[in-house]
Structure formats: C-alpha cells, structure tokens
Scaffold this motif. Structure first.
Motif, mmCIF file in Angstrom:
data_model
loop_
_atom_site.group_PDB
_atom_site.id
_atom_site.type_symbol
_atom_site.label_atom_id
_atom_site.label_comp_id
_atom_site.label_asym_id
_atom_site.label_seq_id
_atom_site.Cartn_x
_atom_site.Cartn_y
_atom_site.Cartn_z
ATOM 1 N N TYR A 256 0.829 -1.203 0.000
ATOM 2 C CA TYR A 256 0.000 0.000 0.000
ATOM 3 C C TYR A 256 0.869 1.261 0.000
ATOM 4 N N ASP A 257 1.972 1.212 0.758
ATOM 5 C CA ASP A 257 2.846 2.379 0.846
ATOM 6 C C ASP A 257 3.707 2.560 -0.405
ATOM 7 N N ASN A 258 3.648 1.620 -1.346
ATOM 8 C CA ASN A 258 4.360 1.783 -2.616
ATOM 9 C C ASN A 258 3.445 2.251 -3.744
ATOM 10 N N VAL A 259 2.123 2.295 -3.478
ATOM 11 C CA VAL A 259 1.162 2.617 -4.543
ATOM 12 C C VAL A 259 1.478 3.978 -5.150
ATOM 13 N N ILE A 260 1.434 4.037 -6.478
ATOM 14 C CA ILE A 260 1.709 5.263 -7.225
ATOM 15 C C ILE A 260 0.396 5.800 -7.782
ATOM 16 N N ASN A 261 0.092 7.058 -7.492
ATOM 17 C CA ASN A 261 -1.098 7.707 -8.036
ATOM 18 C C ASN A 261 -0.641 8.644 -9.147
ATOM 19 N N SER A 262 -0.730 8.148 -10.373
ATOM 20 C CA SER A 262 -0.233 8.903 -11.529
ATOM 21 C C SER A 262 -1.397 9.333 -12.408
ATOM 22 N N GLY A 263 -1.680 10.630 -12.412
ATOM 23 C CA GLY A 263 -2.787 11.143 -13.207
ATOM 24 C C GLY A 263 -4.122 10.583 -12.777
ATOM 25 N N GLY A 264 -4.266 10.264 -11.485
ATOM 26 C CA GLY A 264 -5.514 9.712 -10.965
ATOM 27 C C GLY A 264 -5.633 8.211 -11.093
ATOM 28 N N ILE A 265 -4.635 7.557 -11.684
ATOM 29 C CA ILE A 265 -4.626 6.100 -11.850
ATOM 30 C C ILE A 265 -3.742 5.485 -10.773
ATOM 31 N N LYS A 266 -4.285 4.515 -10.020
ATOM 32 C CA LYS A 266 -3.486 3.825 -9.000
ATOM 33 C C LYS A 266 -2.687 2.693 -9.639
ATOM 34 N N LEU A 267 -1.388 2.729 -9.436
ATOM 35 C CA LEU A 267 -0.485 1.736 -10.021
ATOM 36 C C LEU A 267 0.288 1.033 -8.913
ATOM 37 N N PHE A 268 0.435 -0.297 -9.051
ATOM 38 C CA PHE A 268 1.219 -1.077 -8.092
ATOM 39 C C PHE A 268 2.590 -1.371 -8.699
ATOM 40 N N PRO A 269 3.655 -0.822 -8.112
ATOM 41 C CA PRO A 269 5.000 -1.065 -8.656
ATOM 42 C C PRO A 269 5.307 -2.543 -8.854
ATOM 43 N N GLU A 270 4.854 -3.378 -7.913
ATOM 44 C CA GLU A 270 5.166 -4.805 -7.996
ATOM 45 C C GLU A 270 4.546 -5.447 -9.242
ATOM 46 N N GLU A 271 3.361 -4.988 -9.640
ATOM 47 C CA GLU A 271 2.727 -5.521 -10.844
ATOM 48 C C GLU A 271 3.479 -5.075 -12.103
ATOM 49 N N ILE A 272 3.932 -3.827 -12.111
ATOM 50 C CA ILE A 272 4.719 -3.326 -13.245
ATOM 51 C C ILE A 272 6.042 -4.086 -13.332
ATOM 52 N N GLU A 273 6.651 -4.339 -12.181
ATOM 53 C CA GLU A 273 7.932 -5.057 -12.149
ATOM 54 C C GLU A 273 7.800 -6.459 -12.735
ATOM 55 N N THR A 274 6.683 -7.116 -12.450
ATOM 56 C CA THR A 274 6.452 -8.459 -12.998
ATOM 57 C C THR A 274 6.466 -8.422 -14.523
ATOM 58 N N LYS A 275 5.879 -7.395 -15.099
ATOM 59 C CA LYS A 275 5.846 -7.263 -16.559
ATOM 60 C C LYS A 275 7.224 -6.920 -17.126
ATOM 61 N N LEU A 276 7.977 -6.082 -16.422
ATOM 62 C CA LEU A 276 9.285 -5.648 -16.905
ATOM 63 C C LEU A 276 10.355 -6.729 -16.797
ATOM 64 N N GLN A 277 10.099 -7.751 -15.968
ATOM 65 C CA GLN A 277 11.080 -8.829 -15.823
ATOM 66 C C GLN A 277 11.362 -9.539 -17.143
ATOM 67 N N LEU A 278 10.462 -9.405 -18.096
ATOM 68 C CA LEU A 278 10.646 -10.030 -19.409
ATOM 69 C C LEU A 278 11.785 -9.403 -20.201
#
Length: 361
Positions: A256-278
């Motif tokens: 929760y303390d890592n959640v990014i609010n970018s332009g009103g969109i809530k983003l979870f860094p851990e979910e983005i990281e899973t995609k970038l691992q490719l």
C-alpha cells in the motif's frame, strides 16, 4: 522444548549438551555459528520471549518481542502444512540473526528434525553433497542454486517476491518449491504457494494458502488482516494490498505504501515489475517521484553501470512491451552501479532512490 530426535550437525543433544555446543560456537565458531550460538542460548534461557530485529526493507529496522510459545506454535503449523514431521533432515543456510533462520532452528528442536548448518552465502549448496528433506532460502540463494536443487526435496523461499523469470527456471525441477508470505510479526511465514506444481490450476496458481489456525480478512484499503491467535495476540494489520478469495486464500498485489497515483490512476509497482522482468536482466525496481502534472511520476531504477546503448535499447524494449499500458511505462530511468541493501540482501528502495536522484545532480 527439545524433541528426542533433534540433532544439530549430527549431534543428538539434550538441553545441557546444546548449551555447551552453543557456548563453543560463540567462543570458537565462524560468524554464522556464533549467531546460531547466541540464539540457542537465548532460546534455552528462562525468558518467555526473544527480541528479534526486522529486516528494514520497507522502513527503519526495529526490534520486536516474540514469545517462545508463539514460535513453537509456528513450528508445529509448518510441520503440518508441509508434512515435515520428526526425523526430517534439514539444512540451515540463513542467518540466525533474523526470524527465518531462528525459526529453522526452532522447527528442528520442536519437531525433532536433524539439522545441519552451512554458511548463509549466496550459493549455499556449493559445498553440500548429501540430500535434505527441507530447506529455506531467499530468492537470491535459489537463483544461485539451480544446478544443485536435486539435493533438496522441499524448499521454501521467502524474504522477498520470487521473480517471474526465476519461477520459469524452476519448472520441471523435482524439488517441491514454495514461495512463502510472512513477516517478523507473524513469526515467519503464515501462507505459502507452490511455484513449480506438476499440474497447474490456473485459477489458484497465484494464490497464497494460509497455514493451519490462521484466518484472513481485508480492511477498507484492501490490505490484508491476519488473525493468528497461536502466533500473535492481536489481529495483524498489514500494508499488503491483496485480492481475498476466501478466508484462507489471497492474491498479493503489492505494498500500500508503494502505490503510485499517476494522473488519478493507482499503479502497483510490484505488478509493473512483474511485466518488466521479461526485458530486464539486472536487479531493478519501480518507484515514483513528485510531478506537477501527474502527481506521481513512474520511474525505473536499474542496478548496472550506465551505458548509453544499453539505456536506449532497454527504453525501446519497454515501449514495445504489449502487456504494459501507457500509465505503467516509466517516464524516467536511472542506472546506478549498486543498490542499497539490508544485511540480508533486501533492497532499500527509499535510500536507493535517493542515491539515484543524487547521481543526476
């Protein structure tokens, strides 16, 4: 409480013998043996609790009191969940300074395991030449032990998420490998999921399953609440955002303390990281900095020396990722030679980010 079948480094010992061994470790042992010795004497003392230090990966390290009764209950729950009862052969390759290493020793003493010690290094199986029933590692140790995993029948991995790339590398391996979820406050893990099952149930593949005598719920932030009366007297309020399937199963989304609010969109860094691992072969993490327009701006920090060609190549690879939406694409990237880590290898994101931002000045 010392089980009659307990042994350490092939020595079957009662309380007096274990005290003598622990004292010998402290006086003459290597650093990791000294750590074991200190814990064993603490465990064998008349105190009803021990003091444990948290890792400090998500904040300032702190010391908390953990009751021995709760540690015993945790050991019993682990034995039942993983079907690892008395006479299980176990390998300790974690530091006894932290709860994960301490709990391996408690499980051995309470359940009657035969445990051996090796130095808690990144490649712990390099000097191991016999097979063990049970072992616990952090992801970095697993990554460096792939060619010798046949020496471990059942392995639990904790201390941080297991990367998608590493999960792919362990498919087809005979070792039963489980990713665990827990924290110092829960006396090690309270849930686990197998990451290399023979049969994959797509519906449940990513869900953690709670150990016996543990029930789960969520608060108004969708953060996990843990009720474990045999491990902690209070309901544990976490900062882990989850999708709760049942009172026993949950899907972890991120902190929760890592959640990014970018332009009103809530983003979870851990979910983005899973995609970038490719497309990223080095250690990295997603975080954010303040932005006048977006509120929070997504940035990527990679552990490697700066190289212009590598930078531009990575930038192009990220933009070509089909499963990454436009909000998740990092607006800035930083390459720094070395991350700031805790003693047991966890990345300290805040301090590392400060280092990355300073390097830009």
């Amino acid at each position: 409480m010392i089980h009659k079948n307990f042994s350490i480094n092939k020595n079957t010992l009662d309380k007096g013998g274990l005290k003598h061994l622990a004292s010998g470790f402290i006086k003459e042992g290597e650093v990791y043996e000294q750590e074991v010795g200190v814990f064993l004497l603490d465990w064998l003392s008349e105190k009803d609790h021990i003091v444990v230090q948290t890792s400090g990966s998500t904040g300032k390290p702190k010391k908390i009191k953990v009751f021995k009764e709760h540690m015993i209950n945790s050991a019993i729950a682990t034995g039942k969940f993983f079907k690892s009862e008395e006479k299980t052969t176990a390998l300790l390759c974690l530091s006894a300074n932290y709860i994960a290493g301490k709990m391996m020793l408690v499980r051995a003493m309470v359940l009657g395991w035969k445990i051996d010690l090796v130095p808690p290094k990144t490649n712990p199986l390099d000097t191991v030449y016999k097979q063990y029933d049970f072992c616990a590692m952090v992801p970095l140790q697993l990554d460096n032990s792939l060619n010798r995993l046949h020496l471990i029948k059942k392995l639990i991995v904790g201390g941080g998420p297991v990367s998608e790339n590493l999960k792919q590398l362990v498919q087809g391996i005979t070792t039963k490998i489980y990713e665990t979820y827990g924290m110092t406050e829960t006396v090690s893990h309270i849930a686990a999921r197998r990451i290399n099952p023979k049969k994959v149930d797509k519906k449940d593949a990513h869900y953690f399953k709670a150990l016996p005598n543990i029930t789960l719920n969520i608060d108004d932030r969708n953060c996990l609440l843990i009720k474990a009366p045999l491990l902690n007297d209070d309901t544990i309020i976490t900062n882990d955002v989850v999708v709760l399937k049942t009172y026993k199963k949950f899907l972890w989304k991120g902190r929760y303390d890592n959640v990014i609010n970018s332009g009103g969109i809530k983003l979870f860094p851990e979910e983005i990281e899973t995609k970038l691992q490719l497309v990223i072969g080095h250690r990295f993490f997603i975080t954010s900095v303040s932005d006048n327009v977006l509120g929070d701006k997504v940035i990527l920090v990679v552990e490697r020396e700066y190289d212009k060609i590598a930078y531009l190549t990575l930038q192009e690879s990220i933009h070509n990722l089909k499963n990454l939406n436009k909000y998740e694409v990092p607006k800035e990237m930083y390459f720094i030679p070395r991350f700031v880590s805790t003693e047991n290898g966890k990345v300290q994101r805040t301090k590392t980010l400060e280092l990355a931002l300073d390097s830009k000045l």
